[in-house]
Design an enzyme around this catalytic site. Structure first.
Site, short mmCIF file in Angstrom:
data_model
loop_
_atom_site.label_atom_id
_atom_site.label_comp_id
_atom_site.label_asym_id
_atom_site.label_seq_id
_atom_site.Cartn_x
_atom_site.Cartn_y
_atom_site.Cartn_z
N HIS A 81 -55.00 0.98 11.73
CA HIS A 81 -55.49 1.98 10.98
C HIS A 81 -57.20 1.62 10.80
O HIS A 81 -57.88 2.20 9.91
CB HIS A 81 -54.94 1.87 9.67
CG HIS A 81 -53.61 2.39 9.71
ND1 HIS A 81 -52.62 2.22 8.63
CD2 HIS A 81 -52.91 3.01 10.73
CE1 HIS A 81 -51.48 2.63 8.93
NE2 HIS A 81 -51.52 3.19 10.32
N CYS A 110 -75.66 10.29 11.91
CA CYS A 110 -75.84 9.83 13.24
C CYS A 110 -77.24 10.55 13.80
O CYS A 110 -77.55 11.73 13.34
CB CYS A 110 -74.70 10.13 14.12
SG CYS A 110 -74.72 9.79 15.70
N ARG A 164 -63.92 0.73 -2.74
CA ARG A 164 -62.76 -0.15 -1.89
C ARG A 164 -63.37 -1.24 -1.16
O ARG A 164 -63.05 -2.42 -1.07
CB ARG A 164 -61.85 0.70 -0.85
CG ARG A 164 -60.85 1.25 -1.76
CD ARG A 164 -59.89 1.86 -0.89
NE ARG A 164 -59.08 0.92 -0.20
CZ ARG A 164 -58.47 1.29 0.92
NH1 ARG A 164 -58.40 2.25 1.39
NH2 ARG A 164 -57.56 0.22 1.56
N CYS A 166 -69.57 7.68 13.70
CA CYS A 166 -70.15 8.95 13.59
C CYS A 166 -68.87 9.79 13.84
O CYS A 166 -67.89 9.77 14.67
CB CYS A 166 -70.90 9.40 14.62
SG CYS A 166 -71.33 11.04 14.80
P1 NAD Z 1 -47.86 0.07 0.95
O1 NAD Z 1 -48.45 0.00 -0.40
O2 NAD Z 1 -47.04 1.58 1.17
O3 NAD Z 1 -46.61 -0.96 0.76
C1 NAD Z 1 -46.98 -2.24 0.39
C2 NAD Z 1 -45.80 -3.12 0.49
O4 NAD Z 1 -45.92 -4.43 0.23
C3 NAD Z 1 -44.49 -2.84 -0.70
O5 NAD Z 1 -43.32 -2.65 -0.01
C4 NAD Z 1 -44.26 -3.82 -1.52
O6 NAD Z 1 -43.27 -4.08 -1.94
C5 NAD Z 1 -44.97 -4.87 -0.58
N1 NAD Z 1 -45.47 -6.30 -1.50
C6 NAD Z 1 -46.04 -6.26 -2.63
N2 NAD Z 1 -46.50 -7.34 -2.94
C7 NAD Z 1 -46.20 -8.29 -1.95
C8 NAD Z 1 -46.19 -9.66 -1.28
N3 NAD Z 1 -47.01 -10.43 -2.22
N4 NAD Z 1 -45.77 -10.06 -0.29
C9 NAD Z 1 -45.25 -9.14 0.69
N5 NAD Z 1 -44.91 -8.14 0.13
C10 NAD Z 1 -45.52 -7.64 -0.73
O7 NAD Z 1 -48.65 -0.37 1.83
P2 NAD Z 1 -48.20 -0.11 3.59
O8 NAD Z 1 -46.94 -0.34 3.87
O9 NAD Z 1 -49.36 -1.10 4.35
O10 NAD Z 1 -48.91 1.39 3.64
C11 NAD Z 1 -49.68 1.64 4.67
C12 NAD Z 1 -51.05 2.21 4.33
O11 NAD Z 1 -51.67 1.61 3.17
C13 NAD Z 1 -51.71 2.09 5.67
O12 NAD Z 1 -52.46 3.31 5.83
C14 NAD Z 1 -52.89 1.03 5.04
O13 NAD Z 1 -54.08 1.16 5.96
C15 NAD Z 1 -52.97 1.19 3.89
N6 NAD Z 1 -53.64 0.24 2.86
C16 NAD Z 1 -54.23 -0.90 3.31
C17 NAD Z 1 -54.56 -2.08 2.36
C18 NAD Z 1 -55.40 -3.02 2.93
O14 NAD Z 1 -56.19 -2.99 3.88
N7 NAD Z 1 -55.40 -4.22 2.29
C19 NAD Z 1 -54.44 -1.80 0.93
C20 NAD Z 1 -53.72 -0.68 0.59
C21 NAD Z 1 -53.35 0.58 1.59
ZN ZN Z 2 -72.86 10.92 16.60
#
Ligand code: NAD
Ligand code: ZN
Length: 250
Positions: free
Chosen positions: A123, A153, A74, A131
């Site tokens: 998050h 660590c 990732r 660590c």
């Molecule tokens: P999720 O995958 O649950 O939901 C993503 C949402 O984005 C959906 O509701 C979808 O309909 C919407 N979506 C899709 N394309 C879109 C666009 N172009 N514009 C606007 N909205 C759009 O993700 P979440 O709600 O962020 O879930 C939370 C967890 O996922 C967290 O723990 C987070 O840390 C983690 N996460 C982070 C990343 C990142 O850092 N980019 C990626 C994946 C998951």
């Molecule tokens: Zn440590």
């Protein structure tokens, strides 16, 4: 239909301009147009991987190599992507508006790369390491993966990505800042999140209870949708620049 949505953008812009405090809370959807996969959508990461084997503490203790492999993959993916027009529009909002708080569940650092100087990271951040035992921080690039062994660590603890896993507490200062911001804002925008991961999912409810105007930007209906004052069913990379344009037109 087009007229109606133009009215919606104008209504949001007017609310933003007259607000004393604007809060934006983002999720994985905001980074989708940059090429970072979301989690819960049909083509998201969870359709390909089993999160229970990857994003939790027990998984790391049981099989740290496997968890590291997933995070290296990732991290590598994220290091190759760039912010999209949605991220840049949020930088503009920050400069155009009085008081602006940006809260994110994303760990990809793209808001910061776009230029938002202050981001409340609920998050963590996939680029940082810490660590697992004593929580000491390690910069990206400062940890070494030697053949057959994971980075450790000085205290002997295993080093891990500085992200919040299922079952873990959120960073206390981040959650406290987010809570206070939600309670005190006039308008709260929930953007690109499925709004199901708690406690982040609670923030719009706190804002609404405290009297804030609630806007959602998401192409899909979410659990939050019935509570919102305005729902924009467009991608954030399209909708956010339109909000900035409407704001500049006022
Ligand atoms: P999720 O995958 O649950 O939901 C993503 C949402 O984005 C959906 O509701 C979808 O309909 C919407 N979506 C899709 N394309 C879109 C666009 N172009 N514009 C606007 N909205 C759009 O993700 P979440 O709600 O962020 O879930 C939370 C967890 O996922 C967290 O723990 C987070 O840390 C983690 N996460 C982070 C990343 C990142 O850092 N980019 C990626 C994946 C998951
Ligand atoms: Zn440590």
């Amino acid at each position: 239909m087009r007229e109606q949505s133009r009215d919606q953008y104008q209504a949001i812009a007017e609310r933003l301009l007259s607000a004393n405090h604007v809060v934006v809370s983002t999720g994985a959807g905001v980074s989708k147009e940059s090429g970072v996969p979301t989690f819960r959508e049909a083509d998201g990461l969870w359709s390909k991987f089993r999160p229970e084997e990857l994003a939790n503490v027990d998984a790391f203790i049981r099989n740290p190599e496997r968890v590291w492999e997933w995070y290296q993959w990732r991290r590598d993916l994220i290091s190759k992507v760039k912010p999209n027009p949605g991220h840049y529009a949020l930088v503009e909002l920050d400069t155009l508006l009085n008081r602006f708080t940006l809260i994110t569940q994303n760990v990809d650092n793209l808001h910061q790369v776009a230029g938002n100087e202050y981001v409340v990271e609920l998050h963590g951040n996939i680029q940082r390491n810490k660590c697992h035992k004593c929580s000491k921080f390690f910069e990206e690039g400062s940890i070494v993966f030697e053949q057959g062994s994971l980075p450790k660590c000085d205290c002997g603890g295993l080093i891990r990505p500085d992200v919040v896993w299922f079952g873990e507490m959120l960073p206390e200062d981040a959650i406290q800042t987010a809570w206070i911001a939600a309670e005190s804002c006039d308008i709260f925008l929930s953007i690109g999140t499925s709004a199901v991961v708690y406690p982040a999912a609670q923030l719009p409810y706190i804002a609404k209870d405290a009297g804030a105007f609630l806007v959602e930007i998401n192409p899909e209906v979410t659990e939050l949708s019935p509570l919102t004052d305005i729902s924009i069913r467009e991608a954030s990379g399209v909708a956010l620049p339109k909000i900035v344009a409407a704001l500049k037109d006022l």
